[in-house]
Scaffold this motif. Structure first.
Motif, PDB file in Angstrom:
ATOM      1  N   PHE A  63       0.818  -1.205   0.000  1.00 17.28           N
ATOM      2  CA  PHE A  63       0.000   0.000   0.000  1.00 17.28           C
ATOM      3  C   PHE A  63       0.854   1.258   0.000  1.00 17.28           C
ATOM      4  CE2 PHE A  63      -3.133  -3.000   1.611  1.00 17.28           C
ATOM      5  CZ  PHE A  63      -4.277  -2.585   0.956  1.00 17.28           C
ATOM      6  N   GLN A  64       0.227   2.342  -0.448  1.00 17.09           N
ATOM      7  CA  GLN A  64       0.841   3.662  -0.373  1.00 17.09           C
ATOM      8  C   GLN A  64       1.391   3.867   1.039  1.00 17.09           C
ATOM      9  OE1 GLN A  64       1.318   6.029  -2.693  1.00 17.09           O
ATOM     10  NE2 GLN A  64       2.233   7.446  -1.245  1.00 17.09           N
ATOM     11  N   ASN A  65       2.628   4.348   1.106  1.00 20.99           N
ATOM     12  CA  ASN A  65       3.266   4.564   2.403  1.00 20.99           C
ATOM     13  C   ASN A  65       3.826   5.975   2.430  1.00 20.99           C
ATOM     14  OD1 ASN A  65       4.664   4.469   4.808  1.00 20.99           O
ATOM     15  ND2 ASN A  65       5.539   2.449   4.434  1.00 20.99           N
ATOM     16  N   GLY A  66       3.101   6.858   3.089  1.00 23.06           N
ATOM     17  CA  GLY A  66       3.522   8.253   3.199  1.00 23.06           C
ATOM     18  C   GLY A  66       2.669   9.145   2.321  1.00 23.06           C
ATOM     19  N   PRO A  67       2.680  10.431   2.643  1.00 21.80           N
ATOM     20  CA  PRO A  67       1.892  11.398   1.874  1.00 21.80           C
ATOM     21  C   PRO A  67       2.385  11.506   0.431  1.00 21.80           C
ATOM     22  CG  PRO A  67       2.636  12.341   3.955  1.00 21.80           C
ATOM     23  CD  PRO A  67       3.365  11.056   3.778  1.00 21.80           C
ATOM     24  N   GLN A 113     -16.582   2.720  -1.475  1.00 24.41           N
ATOM     25  CA  GLN A 113     -15.872   3.612  -2.394  1.00 24.41           C
ATOM     26  C   GLN A 113     -16.375   5.048  -2.244  1.00 24.41           C
ATOM     27  OE1 GLN A 113     -16.831   1.159  -5.888  1.00 24.41           O
ATOM     28  NE2 GLN A 113     -14.633   1.092  -6.329  1.00 24.41           N
ATOM     29  N   HIS A 114     -17.678   5.208  -2.123  1.00 25.86           N
ATOM     30  CA  HIS A 114     -18.269   6.543  -1.945  1.00 25.86           C
ATOM     31  C   HIS A 114     -17.704   7.226  -0.701  1.00 25.86           C
ATOM     32  CE1 HIS A 114     -21.250   9.715  -1.418  1.00 25.86           C
ATOM     33  NE2 HIS A 114     -21.392   9.277  -0.175  1.00 25.86           N
ATOM     34  N   TRP A 115     -17.692   6.517   0.434  1.00 22.30           N
ATOM     35  CA  TRP A 115     -17.246   7.150   1.675  1.00 22.30           C
ATOM     36  C   TRP A 115     -15.751   7.437   1.666  1.00 22.30           C
ATOM     37  CZ3 TRP A 115     -20.435   9.943   3.862  1.00 22.30           C
ATOM     38  CH2 TRP A 115     -21.783   9.600   3.921  1.00 22.30           C
ATOM     39  N   LEU A 116     -14.963   6.594   1.030  1.00 25.07           N
ATOM     40  CA  LEU A 116     -13.533   6.892   0.904  1.00 25.07           C
ATOM     41  C   LEU A 116     -13.321   8.117   0.017  1.00 25.07           C
ATOM     42  CD1 LEU A 116     -12.128   3.269   0.624  1.00 25.07           C
ATOM     43  CD2 LEU A 116     -11.805   4.870   2.533  1.00 25.07           C
ATOM     44  N   GLN A 117     -14.119   8.232  -1.042  1.00 21.22           N
ATOM     45  CA  GLN A 117     -14.031   9.416  -1.899  1.00 21.22           C
ATOM     46  C   GLN A 117     -14.454  10.669  -1.130  1.00 21.22           C
ATOM     47  OE1 GLN A 117     -16.877   9.953  -5.162  1.00 21.22           O
ATOM     48  NE2 GLN A 117     -15.124  10.421  -6.496  1.00 21.22           N
ATOM     49  N   GLN A 118     -15.503  10.565  -0.330  1.00 20.93           N
ATOM     50  CA  GLN A 118     -15.954  11.717   0.465  1.00 20.93           C
ATOM     51  C   GLN A 118     -14.879  12.149   1.461  1.00 20.93           C
ATOM     52  OE1 GLN A 118     -18.819  13.545  -0.104  1.00 20.93           O
ATOM     53  NE2 GLN A 118     -18.698  12.227  -1.900  1.00 20.93           N
ATOM     54  N   ARG A 119     -14.198  11.174   2.062  1.00 20.44           N
ATOM     55  CA  ARG A 119     -13.093  11.491   2.975  1.00 20.44           C
ATOM     56  C   ARG A 119     -12.015  12.282   2.245  1.00 20.44           C
ATOM     57  NH1 ARG A 119      -9.143   6.869   3.912  1.00 20.44           N
ATOM     58  NH2 ARG A 119      -8.755   7.630   1.821  1.00 20.44           N
ATOM     59  N   ARG A 126     -10.209  20.931   2.940  1.00 22.26           N
ATOM     60  CA  ARG A 126      -9.492  21.483   4.098  1.00 22.26           C
ATOM     61  C   ARG A 126      -8.033  21.799   3.773  1.00 22.26           C
ATOM     62  NH1 ARG A 126     -11.680  17.004   6.572  1.00 22.26           N
ATOM     63  NH2 ARG A 126      -9.626  16.226   7.166  1.00 22.26           N
ATOM     64  N   GLY A 127      -7.569  21.400   2.588  1.00 20.43           N
ATOM     65  CA  GLY A 127      -6.185  21.650   2.193  1.00 20.43           C
ATOM     66  C   GLY A 127      -5.178  20.755   2.877  1.00 20.43           C
ATOM     67  N   VAL A 128      -5.607  19.558   3.344  1.00 22.65           N
ATOM     68  CA  VAL A 128      -4.684  18.671   4.034  1.00 22.65           C
ATOM     69  C   VAL A 128      -4.469  17.333   3.305  1.00 22.65           C
ATOM     70  CG1 VAL A 128      -5.141  19.692   6.302  1.00 22.65           C
ATOM     71  CG2 VAL A 128      -6.506  17.731   5.529  1.00 22.65           C
ATOM     72  N   GLY A 130      -2.915  14.606   1.073  1.00 23.64           N
ATOM     73  CA  GLY A 130      -1.516  14.407   0.702  1.00 23.64           C
ATOM     74  C   GLY A 130      -0.544  14.765   1.815  1.00 23.64           C
ATOM     75  N   THR A 131      -1.079  14.974   3.031  1.00 21.63           N
ATOM     76  CA  THR A 131      -0.226  15.286   4.184  1.00 21.63           C
ATOM     77  C   THR A 131      -0.621  14.378   5.353  1.00 21.63           C
ATOM     78  OG1 THR A 131      -1.669  16.899   5.304  1.00 21.63           O
ATOM     79  CG2 THR A 131      -0.299  17.715   3.464  1.00 21.63           C
ATOM     80  N   HIS A 132       0.140  14.446   6.436  1.00 23.96           N
ATOM     81  CA  HIS A 132      -0.203  13.716   7.651  1.00 23.96           C
ATOM     82  C   HIS A 132      -1.074  14.554   8.587  1.00 23.96           C
ATOM     83  CE1 HIS A 132       3.208  10.645   7.172  1.00 23.96           C
ATOM     84  NE2 HIS A 132       2.057  10.014   7.068  1.00 23.96           N
ATOM     85  N   GLN A 133      -1.539  15.709   8.122  1.00 25.96           N
ATOM     86  CA  GLN A 133      -2.410  16.542   8.954  1.00 25.96           C
ATOM     87  C   GLN A 133      -3.823  16.001   8.945  1.00 25.96           C
ATOM     88  OE1 GLN A 133      -2.227  20.673   7.858  1.00 25.96           O
ATOM     89  NE2 GLN A 133      -0.049  20.561   7.394  1.00 25.96           N
ATOM     90  N   LEU A 134      -4.548  16.213  10.051  1.00 23.17           N
ATOM     91  CA  LEU A 134      -5.936  15.786  10.123  1.00 23.17           C
ATOM     92  C   LEU A 134      -6.770  16.811   9.474  1.00 23.17           C
ATOM     93  CD1 LEU A 134      -6.000  14.435  13.767  1.00 23.17           C
ATOM     94  CD2 LEU A 134      -5.911  13.139  11.654  1.00 23.17           C
TER      95      LEU A 134
END
Length: 134
Positions: A63-67, A113-119, A126-128, A130-134
């Motif tokens: 899996f993707q590891n890191g932003p 898939q819908h809820w992951l897309q909404q997340r 929120r501009g976060v 691709g980062t480790h910010q919440l």
């Protein structure tokens, strides 16, 4: 390492072992999984014997590891794996193995898939993303 057993309930899945290999990352999830317990020598879709001289006896999912903004795309996403499962179920539903259970499973995968897309959209707003910010 941690064994995953959620899939074990029938003769095919009883033979498969799934292991989370690496330590949890910054978000608490692991990134490397190994599936063992199969032999692709009888699978006509398997390219491994031709390419590597022997059948496959395990598969790994990395899996993707890191932003992504920091490390780039370095693994698959859960969204990609759900898309594969959804495609297989849609194909079964279009063929001779259509059934209510496949339709219900497909609906739930599409909901996931819908809820992951909404997340992701919420993180983008929120501009976060691709980062480790919440």
């Amino acid at each position: 390492m941690r064994q995953i057993t959620d899939h074990v309930f029938n003769p095919a899945n009883d033979k498969l072992t799934i292991t989370a290999i690496d330590a949890p990352g910054a978000g608490g999830a692991q990134h490397l999984y190994m599936v063992k317990g199969f032999d692709t020598s009888t699978n006509p879709s398997c390219p491994f014997t031709e390419r590597h001289g022997s059948p496959a006896t395990h598969a790994t999912v990395l899996f993707q590891n890191g932003p992504i903004n920091e490390v780039g795309v370095n693994g698959v996403t859960q969204e990609a794996l759900l898309a594969i499962v959804a495609d297989r179920l849609r194909s079964f539903q279009a063929g001779p193995f259509a059934c209510r259970e496949n339709a219900l499973a497909l609906t739930k995968i599409e909901e996931a898939q819908h809820w992951l897309q909404q997340r992701t959209l919420a993180r983008m707003w929120r501009g976060v993303e691709g980062t480790h910010q919440l």
